[in-house]
Design a protein around this motif. Structure first.
Motif, mmCIF file in Angstrom:
data_model
loop_
_atom_site.group_PDB
_atom_site.id
_atom_site.type_symbol
_atom_site.label_atom_id
_atom_site.label_comp_id
_atom_site.label_asym_id
_atom_site.label_seq_id
_atom_site.Cartn_x
_atom_site.Cartn_y
_atom_site.Cartn_z
ATOM 1 N N TYR A 1 81.707 43.574 -26.265
ATOM 2 C CA TYR A 1 82.458 44.407 -27.198
ATOM 3 C C TYR A 1 83.882 43.880 -27.349
ATOM 4 O O TYR A 1 84.626 43.758 -26.382
ATOM 5 N N ASN A 2 84.229 43.560 -28.581
ATOM 6 C CA ASN A 2 85.592 43.146 -28.901
ATOM 7 C C ASN A 2 85.897 43.636 -30.315
ATOM 8 O O ASN A 2 86.029 42.862 -31.252
ATOM 9 N N PHE A 3 85.973 44.964 -30.455
ATOM 10 C CA PHE A 3 86.044 45.570 -31.778
ATOM 11 C C PHE A 3 87.371 45.281 -32.475
ATOM 12 O O PHE A 3 88.436 45.294 -31.845
ATOM 13 N N VAL A 4 87.288 45.018 -33.773
ATOM 14 C CA VAL A 4 88.462 44.697 -34.585
ATOM 15 C C VAL A 4 88.383 45.461 -35.900
ATOM 16 O O VAL A 4 87.325 45.977 -36.269
ATOM 17 N N THR A 5 89.492 45.523 -36.591
ATOM 18 C CA THR A 5 89.478 46.084 -37.935
ATOM 19 C C THR A 5 88.832 45.063 -38.872
ATOM 20 O O THR A 5 89.320 43.932 -38.969
ATOM 21 N N PRO A 6 87.741 45.392 -39.546
ATOM 22 C CA PRO A 6 87.047 44.400 -40.376
ATOM 23 C C PRO A 6 87.853 44.022 -41.609
ATOM 24 O O PRO A 6 88.664 44.812 -42.106
ATOM 25 N N THR A 7 87.629 42.801 -42.082
ATOM 26 C CA THR A 7 88.366 42.275 -43.236
ATOM 27 C C THR A 7 87.413 41.658 -44.253
ATOM 28 O O THR A 7 86.256 41.381 -43.951
ATOM 29 N N LYS A 8 87.923 41.426 -45.453
ATOM 30 C CA LYS A 8 87.140 40.790 -46.524
ATOM 31 C C LYS A 8 87.175 39.278 -46.345
ATOM 32 O O LYS A 8 88.229 38.715 -46.050
ATOM 33 N N ARG A 9 86.038 38.633 -46.552
ATOM 34 C CA ARG A 9 85.973 37.186 -46.381
ATOM 35 C C ARG A 9 85.338 36.454 -47.567
ATOM 36 O O ARG A 9 85.470 35.244 -47.683
ATOM 37 N N ILE A 10 84.625 37.169 -48.407
ATOM 38 C CA ILE A 10 83.893 36.527 -49.510
ATOM 39 C C ILE A 10 84.786 36.409 -50.740
ATOM 40 O O ILE A 10 85.329 37.401 -51.227
ATOM 41 N N ARG A 11 84.923 35.172 -51.234
ATOM 42 C CA ARG A 11 85.758 34.909 -52.418
ATOM 43 C C ARG A 11 85.059 34.035 -53.452
ATOM 44 O O ARG A 11 85.575 33.874 -54.566
ATOM 45 N N SER A 12 83.931 33.434 -53.117
ATOM 46 C CA SER A 12 83.271 32.492 -54.030
ATOM 47 C C SER A 12 81.768 32.509 -53.797
ATOM 48 O O SER A 12 81.268 33.116 -52.834
ATOM 49 N N THR A 13 81.059 31.809 -54.676
ATOM 50 C CA THR A 13 79.604 31.706 -54.513
ATOM 51 C C THR A 13 79.245 30.921 -53.256
ATOM 52 O O THR A 13 78.199 31.162 -52.651
ATOM 53 N N ASP A 14 80.114 29.992 -52.857
ATOM 54 C CA ASP A 14 79.877 29.265 -51.600
ATOM 55 C C ASP A 14 79.925 30.221 -50.412
ATOM 56 O O ASP A 14 79.145 30.085 -49.459
ATOM 57 N N ASP A 15 80.844 31.176 -50.468
ATOM 58 C CA ASP A 15 80.926 32.170 -49.397
ATOM 59 C C ASP A 15 79.677 33.051 -49.377
ATOM 60 O O ASP A 15 79.190 33.439 -48.309
ATOM 61 N N ILE A 16 79.155 33.363 -50.576
ATOM 62 C CA ILE A 16 77.914 34.139 -50.667
ATOM 63 C C ILE A 16 76.782 33.382 -49.978
ATOM 64 O O ILE A 16 76.006 33.950 -49.188
ATOM 65 N N SER A 17 76.671 32.088 -50.268
ATOM 66 C CA SER A 17 75.620 31.268 -49.652
ATOM 67 C C SER A 17 75.785 31.214 -48.143
ATOM 68 O O SER A 17 74.809 31.303 -47.390
ATOM 69 N N HIS A 18 77.041 31.086 -47.702
ATOM 70 C CA HIS A 18 77.313 31.046 -46.260
ATOM 71 C C HIS A 18 76.835 32.334 -45.588
ATOM 72 O O HIS A 18 76.216 32.286 -44.518
ATOM 73 N N PHE A 19 77.096 33.467 -46.229
ATOM 74 C CA PHE A 19 76.692 34.748 -45.657
ATOM 75 C C PHE A 19 75.175 34.857 -45.563
ATOM 76 O O PHE A 19 74.628 35.241 -44.525
ATOM 77 N N HIS A 20 74.469 34.512 -46.647
ATOM 78 C CA HIS A 20 73.016 34.679 -46.655
ATOM 79 C C HIS A 20 72.298 33.664 -45.770
ATOM 80 O O HIS A 20 71.175 33.934 -45.324
ATOM 81 N N ASN A 21 72.933 32.533 -45.517
ATOM 82 C CA ASN A 21 72.322 31.542 -44.620
ATOM 83 C C ASN A 21 72.615 31.825 -43.153
ATOM 84 O O ASN A 21 72.016 31.217 -42.268
#
Length: 384
Positions: free
Chosen positions: A88-108
């Motif tokens: 457990y190392n809980f943090v305040t979550p942040t936004k990371r997706i800015r492009s279609t490459d980021d979308i691919s990174h997330f789904h892979n």
């Protein structure tokens, strides 16, 4: 008229030559004058030009046949067990997706695969079940339902205000502000002692599940945040696989009821709606879960959504039918005109094909769209 500086009468009869001084009009008598006319005064728009208009959402356009074909040919998403959180190392979550490459990174990534797999597992858990069917209801599920009932009561306590605008009642901001102020304390009603610190992380998903207070709108991105919140609880083992049926039939149904109340009371605008070319202005997941409920039903087929008697008698037991009833309540006119995609889906031969098709569409039209997923949050539970 000495002060008008008129030309002599005989000069006024001569046609002006190219060397003649400019002829204006006297502001007092209306006659010609040697003074040049004053420059035109700037218009109001030049003094204070209107701000550049930037539409919040893209205009509704017909679906691209190429993308539709790609969805049809895409593999059917499969269920995956949710891996328990290690350390457990809980943090305040942040936004990371800015492009279609980021979308691919997330789904892979494992995060993307397990998150989509969790949604498929929820869909599978409700297959062939009515909402009222008995199922295992844990203390966590009961606590979540109680929280959603509390939020529903707040709507009654904060009535809409009188305003000229038809959509986006500003009283919603008061309701949402109360939600944000109480979010962490509400999370404490669910979390066990050893994971209490997770409140800082999961509260962010929870508050983003009910719409945007600035724009006073709601859409499939907010709905996805609610499932992300449930996924976080599953990773924390507050929710286990045995709870999944109740998570859909008790928790998610209560959530959808609350969202419909918020939409009607505060007139929330659709966030990023595809308009007439979309599946629904606000929701997506109840169609997936609802189609799963109806798989292998003896009598009801996809075309049954056009049967008023079936809708009247069974909409309280099946989410898909409840969605159709709500659309018919808020939209007027021929169903095929205001909801052509749902009308087309009613021609599919069986509910299994509807369910798998909607799962593929959800991945492509929601989880793979940058305008929606750019607001998705990542922390230690849903990792980037």
């Amino acid at each position: 008229m000495e002060d008008c500086n008129h030309r002599p009468h005989e000069e006024q009869q001569q046609p002006p030559t190219s060397s003649s001084p400019p002829i204006g009009t006297c502001c007092k008598c209306g006659g010609p004058t040697t003074f040049a006319p004053p420059p035109p005064s700037p218009s109001f728009s030049e003094i204070s030009p209107p701000p550049t208009y930037r539409p919040i959402r893209a205009p509704a356009i017909p679906p691209d046949p190429t993308s539709q074909r790609a969805i049809m040919l895409a593999p059917i998403p499969q269920s995956h067990p949710v891996p328990p959180l290690q350390g457990y190392n809980f943090v305040t979550p942040t936004k990371r997706i800015r492009s279609t490459d980021d979308i691919s990174h997330f789904h892979n990534s494992d995060s993307g695969k397990h998150f989509l797999g969790f949604i498929v597992s929820l869909s599978d858990s409700i297959r062939g079940c009515k909402i009222s069917d008995p199922c295992h209801v844990s203390q966590t599920v009961t606590a979540i339902v109680s929280i959603l009932e509390t939020l529903t009561l707040w709507v009654d306590e904060i009535p809409p205000v009188q305003q000229a605008a038809r959509y986006g009642n500003i009283a919603y901001r008061t309701w949402h502000e109360k939600l944000v102020e109480n979010a962490e304390s509400l999370m404490m009603k669910i979390l066990h002692e050893d994971v209490k610190q997770a409140k800082v992380e999961i509260a962010a998903y929870f508050t983003d599940s009910f719409g945007n207070a600035s724009r006073i709108d709601y859409g499939t991105g907010h709905e996805t945040n609610f499932v992300a919140w449930l996924y976080c609880l599953a990773r924390l083992e507050e929710i286990v696989e045995e709870d999944y049926t109740a998570v859909v039939s008790r928790v998610f149904v209560k959530y959808i009821d609350l969202m419909r109340k918020l939409q009607l009371v505060y007139c929330l605008e659709p966030a990023g709606s595809h308009g007439v070319w979309g599946l629904d202005d606000y929701q997506f997941l109840p169609y997936i879960f609802g189609a799963s409920q109806l798989i292998d039903h003896k009598y009801m087929k996809p075309k049954s959504i056009h049967n008023t008697d079936i809708l009247d008698n069974f909409s309280k037991e099946y989410m898909y039918l409840a969605c159709i009833v709500f659309i018919r309540k808020v939209k007027k006119g021929a169903f095929a005109e205001h909801s052509p995609m749902l009308d087309d889906i009613s021609g599919v031969p069986n509910w299994n094909k509807v369910n798998t098709g909607l799962l593929k569409m959800y991945k492509a039209e929601v989880l793979e769209k940058v305008p929606i997923m750019q607001h998705f949050l990542f922390g230690s539970i849903i990792e980037w």
